[in-house]
Scaffold this motif. Structure first.
Motif, PDB file in Angstrom:
ATOM      1  N   GLU A  36       0.845  -1.194   0.000  1.00 29.00           N
ATOM      2  CA  GLU A  36       0.000   0.000   0.000  1.00 29.00           C
ATOM      3  C   GLU A  36       0.880   1.244   0.000  1.00 29.00           C
ATOM      4  O   GLU A  36       1.847   1.346   0.752  1.00 29.00           O
ATOM      5  N   GLY A  37       0.526   2.203  -0.827  1.00 29.55           N
ATOM      6  CA  GLY A  37       1.278   3.443  -0.895  1.00 29.55           C
ATOM      7  C   GLY A  37       2.472   3.373  -1.822  1.00 29.55           C
ATOM      8  O   GLY A  37       3.097   4.401  -2.085  1.00 29.55           O
ATOM      9  N   GLN A  38       2.809   2.179  -2.317  1.00 26.48           N
ATOM     10  CA  GLN A  38       3.922   2.033  -3.246  1.00 26.48           C
ATOM     11  C   GLN A  38       3.456   2.340  -4.666  1.00 26.48           C
ATOM     12  O   GLN A  38       2.272   2.184  -4.995  1.00 26.48           O
ATOM     13  N   PRO A  39       4.368   2.763  -5.549  1.00 22.52           N
ATOM     14  CA  PRO A  39       3.997   2.994  -6.947  1.00 22.52           C
ATOM     15  C   PRO A  39       3.473   1.710  -7.583  1.00 22.52           C
ATOM     16  O   PRO A  39       3.800   0.602  -7.138  1.00 22.52           O
ATOM     17  N   LEU A  40       2.692   1.862  -8.650  1.00 17.82           N
ATOM     18  CA  LEU A  40       2.104   0.695  -9.306  1.00 17.82           C
ATOM     19  C   LEU A  40       3.180  -0.265  -9.781  1.00 17.82           C
ATOM     20  O   LEU A  40       3.035  -1.484  -9.620  1.00 17.82           O
ATOM     21  N   TYR A  41       4.277   0.238 -10.361  1.00 14.86           N
ATOM     22  CA  TYR A  41       5.313  -0.664 -10.857  1.00 14.86           C
ATOM     23  C   TYR A  41       5.925  -1.479  -9.725  1.00 14.86           C
ATOM     24  O   TYR A  41       6.305  -2.642  -9.916  1.00 14.86           O
ATOM     25  N   TRP A  42       6.004  -0.876  -8.525  1.00 14.32           N
ATOM     26  CA  TRP A  42       6.554  -1.609  -7.380  1.00 14.32           C
ATOM     27  C   TRP A  42       5.613  -2.739  -6.969  1.00 14.32           C
ATOM     28  O   TRP A  42       6.048  -3.837  -6.634  1.00 14.32           O
TER      29      TRP A  42
ATOM     30  N   THR B 292       6.377  -6.723  -6.891  1.00  8.70           N
ATOM     31  CA  THR B 292       6.114  -7.574  -5.733  1.00  8.70           C
ATOM     32  C   THR B 292       5.293  -8.794  -6.128  1.00  8.70           C
ATOM     33  O   THR B 292       5.557  -9.915  -5.674  1.00  8.70           O
ATOM     34  N   GLN B 293       4.312  -8.616  -7.010  1.00  3.49           N
ATOM     35  CA  GLN B 293       3.505  -9.749  -7.470  1.00  3.49           C
ATOM     36  C   GLN B 293       4.349 -10.722  -8.287  1.00  3.49           C
ATOM     37  O   GLN B 293       4.228 -11.948  -8.150  1.00  3.49           O
ATOM     38  N   LEU B 294       5.218 -10.191  -9.138  1.00  2.00           N
ATOM     39  CA  LEU B 294       6.121 -11.048  -9.907  1.00  2.00           C
ATOM     40  C   LEU B 294       7.038 -11.833  -8.976  1.00  2.00           C
ATOM     41  O   LEU B 294       7.302 -13.022  -9.194  1.00  2.00           O
ATOM     42  N   LEU B 295       7.528 -11.161  -7.945  1.00  2.00           N
ATOM     43  CA  LEU B 295       8.383 -11.839  -6.973  1.00  2.00           C
ATOM     44  C   LEU B 295       7.632 -12.995  -6.318  1.00  2.00           C
ATOM     45  O   LEU B 295       8.187 -14.076  -6.112  1.00  2.00           O
TER      46      LEU B 295
ATOM     47  N   GLN C 118       9.237  -1.022 -15.829  1.00  2.00           N
ATOM     48  CA  GLN C 118       9.740  -0.467 -14.569  1.00  2.00           C
ATOM     49  C   GLN C 118       9.801  -1.553 -13.491  1.00  2.00           C
ATOM     50  O   GLN C 118      10.748  -1.597 -12.699  1.00  2.00           O
ATOM     51  N   ALA C 119       8.794  -2.439 -13.469  1.00  2.00           N
ATOM     52  CA  ALA C 119       8.792  -3.520 -12.487  1.00  2.00           C
ATOM     53  C   ALA C 119       9.967  -4.467 -12.723  1.00  2.00           C
ATOM     54  O   ALA C 119      10.653  -4.885 -11.780  1.00  2.00           O
ATOM     55  N   LEU C 120      10.220  -4.798 -13.980  1.00  2.00           N
ATOM     56  CA  LEU C 120      11.339  -5.685 -14.304  1.00  2.00           C
ATOM     57  C   LEU C 120      12.670  -5.036 -13.943  1.00  2.00           C
ATOM     58  O   LEU C 120      13.606  -5.715 -13.500  1.00  2.00           O
TER      59      LEU C 120
END
Length: 247
Positions: free
Chosen positions: A13-19, A23-26, A59-61
């Protein structure tokens, strides 16, 4: 100042969408949906899977690359999460009996979203022409001799109740590697007890045998059907399993 990574936060919560996507990818890396070393789906597939833009996926990658969890080379991006997922003593590799049987054997597995064969559709209780997740596995010796092949179709029950399997629908393009090694673990985690029935028949050329495996749960609902063809001159066949749901 030390760099933070998705490892450091259990809350997003409060993190950017890419973050949050990182996290979901992790999470998918950790639970084995994306096994270490396997090529990740293309950016457009990940964007469709997570319902975000390709720029957000990039950005997530990048976050995961900086964390050492994803690497990029000539093959594309692939998972580098160290170690293997923790498996219980009753874990079984999916599909049972489809592992390489010869040193140096080359194996390949992919998934598609397509209409299964009429036999598979009938066994799974699928309506005519209804598509589902279909997994294909092939193993060959270094000289190209076919050792084993398997085609598995999953039921609507399996895809609805087993979250990890359901994730593959948007990635099922028949190109990206998809071993699904932990499929039976995922089913157990979903509270399913696995029962199977195998029938073994000789293939017409007499050099191979076909194992048709039907797996159902504790409520007699079909989960998957697999046709496994093995080189009868090289392999012995011993199959028997009932895997209880995770308690």
């Amino acid at each position: 100042m030390a760099r933070t990574t998705p490892h450091d936060h259990s809350e997003t919560e409060g993190q950017p969408l890419y973050w949050r996507i990182a996290t979901q990818l992790l999470g998918e890396l950790r639970d084995g949906t994306l096994p270490p070393g396997e090529r990740l789906p293309a950016e457009r597939q990940l964007a469709r899977h997570f319902e975000v833009s390709r720029e957000t996926v990039r950005q997530a990658l990048e976050v995961l690359r900086h964390s050492g969890l994803v690497a990029t080379d000539r093959r594309g991006s692939h998972a580098t999460l160290p170690g293997r997922p923790v498996e219980s003593p009753v874990s079984l590799a999916f599909p049972v009996g489809a592992g390489p049987t010869e040193h140096g054997a080359v194996d390949r597995a992919t998934v598609t979203w397509e209409e299964p064969s009429p036999e598979h559709a009938a066994a799974l209780g699928l309506a005519p022409h209804r598509p589902t997740l279909v997994h294909r596995y092939e193993s060959a010796s270094p000289d190209g001799h076919a050792l084993r092949s398997a085609v598995t179709s999953f039921s609507a029950v399996a895809l609805t109740e087993v979250e990890e399997l359901g994730r593959y629908r948007d990635r099922a393009d028949g190109c990206a590697a998809a071993q699904l090694r932990r499929a039976y673990d995922w089913m157990r985690k979903a509270g399913l007890t696995l029962h199977h029935r195998d029938s073994i028949t000789q293939v017409a050329d007499a050099s191979s045998v076909r194992v048709t495996r039907r797996v159902h749960d504790q409520y007699a609902r079909p989960l998957e059907i697999t046709d496994l063809v093995v080189d009868a001159q090289q392999d012995a066949l011993v199959y028997e399993f009932t895997v209880p749901a995770a308690g």
